[in-house]
Design a protein around this motif. Structure first.
Motif, PDB file in Angstrom:
ATOM      1  N   THR A  29       0.807  -1.223   0.000  1.00  0.00           N
ATOM      2  CA  THR A  29       0.000   0.000   0.000  1.00  0.00           C
ATOM      3  C   THR A  29       0.839   1.271   0.000  1.00  0.00           C
ATOM      4  O   THR A  29       0.337   2.341  -0.323  1.00  0.00           O
ATOM      5  CB  THR A  29      -0.903   0.067   1.241  1.00  0.00           C
ATOM      6  OG1 THR A  29      -0.068   0.158   2.412  1.00  0.00           O
ATOM      7  CG2 THR A  29      -1.804  -1.134   1.335  1.00  0.00           C
ATOM      8  N   GLU A  43       4.794   1.780  -2.467  1.00  0.00           N
ATOM      9  CA  GLU A  43       3.601   1.100  -2.964  1.00  0.00           C
ATOM     10  C   GLU A  43       3.930   0.289  -4.217  1.00  0.00           C
ATOM     11  O   GLU A  43       4.756   0.680  -5.030  1.00  0.00           O
ATOM     12  CB  GLU A  43       2.462   2.085  -3.208  1.00  0.00           C
ATOM     13  CG  GLU A  43       2.720   3.137  -4.234  1.00  0.00           C
ATOM     14  CD  GLU A  43       1.570   4.123  -4.351  1.00  0.00           C
ATOM     15  OE1 GLU A  43       0.663   4.125  -3.501  1.00  0.00           O
ATOM     16  OE2 GLU A  43       1.587   4.884  -5.318  1.00  0.00           O
ATOM     17  N   GLY A  65      -3.970  -0.205  -3.828  1.00  0.00           N
ATOM     18  CA  GLY A  65      -3.197  -0.815  -2.743  1.00  0.00           C
ATOM     19  C   GLY A  65      -4.064  -1.428  -1.664  1.00  0.00           C
ATOM     20  O   GLY A  65      -3.557  -2.089  -0.763  1.00  0.00           O
ATOM     21  N   GLY A  66      -5.366  -1.224  -1.724  1.00  0.00           N
ATOM     22  CA  GLY A  66      -6.275  -1.760  -0.707  1.00  0.00           C
ATOM     23  C   GLY A  66      -6.599  -3.229  -0.879  1.00  0.00           C
ATOM     24  O   GLY A  66      -7.296  -3.808  -0.064  1.00  0.00           O
TER      25      GLY A  66
END
Length: 108
Positions: A29, A43, A65-66
């Protein structure tokens, strides 16, 4: 040839093909810190996944990135027959990518 980062299966049943894909990727993330140095880990995540069948796009996803490490994706579409090919491709925010083809199994 390098080993693919995608494990892929496709099965047709009653005229519906179900595709299951497991992608090996760190999916960072940019918020976590390296425990030894205290520096943020940059990230690094899959941005887009595309599934195609007979040259037609049947799914496109946009990720960030979640999404967790080594993401799993399952999707279905009408059509498909035993022995035909489904392709899943991904690309990430650092220019990395991978593609995998699989033959559909099962009966229409």
């Amino acid at each position: 040839m390098a080993k693919s980062s995608i494990k892929l299966r496709a099965k047709v049943k009653n005229g519906v093909t179900t595709v299951k894909a497991l992608m090996s990727h760190p999916m960072e993330t940019g918020q976590r810190k390296n425990k030894k140095t205290g520096e943020k880990i940059p990230e690094h995540f899959i941005q887009e996944v595309v599934g195609t069948y007979n040259g037609k796009v049947v799914i496109t996803t946009s990720w960030s990135g979640g999404v967790s490490k080594d993401p799993y994706l399952s999707f279905s579409f009408k059509g498909g027959a035993n022995g035909e090919t489904v392709t899943v491709s991904w690309s990430d925010n650092k220019g990395g990518s991978d593609t995998k083809d699989v033959k559909i199994k099962g009966k229409k």
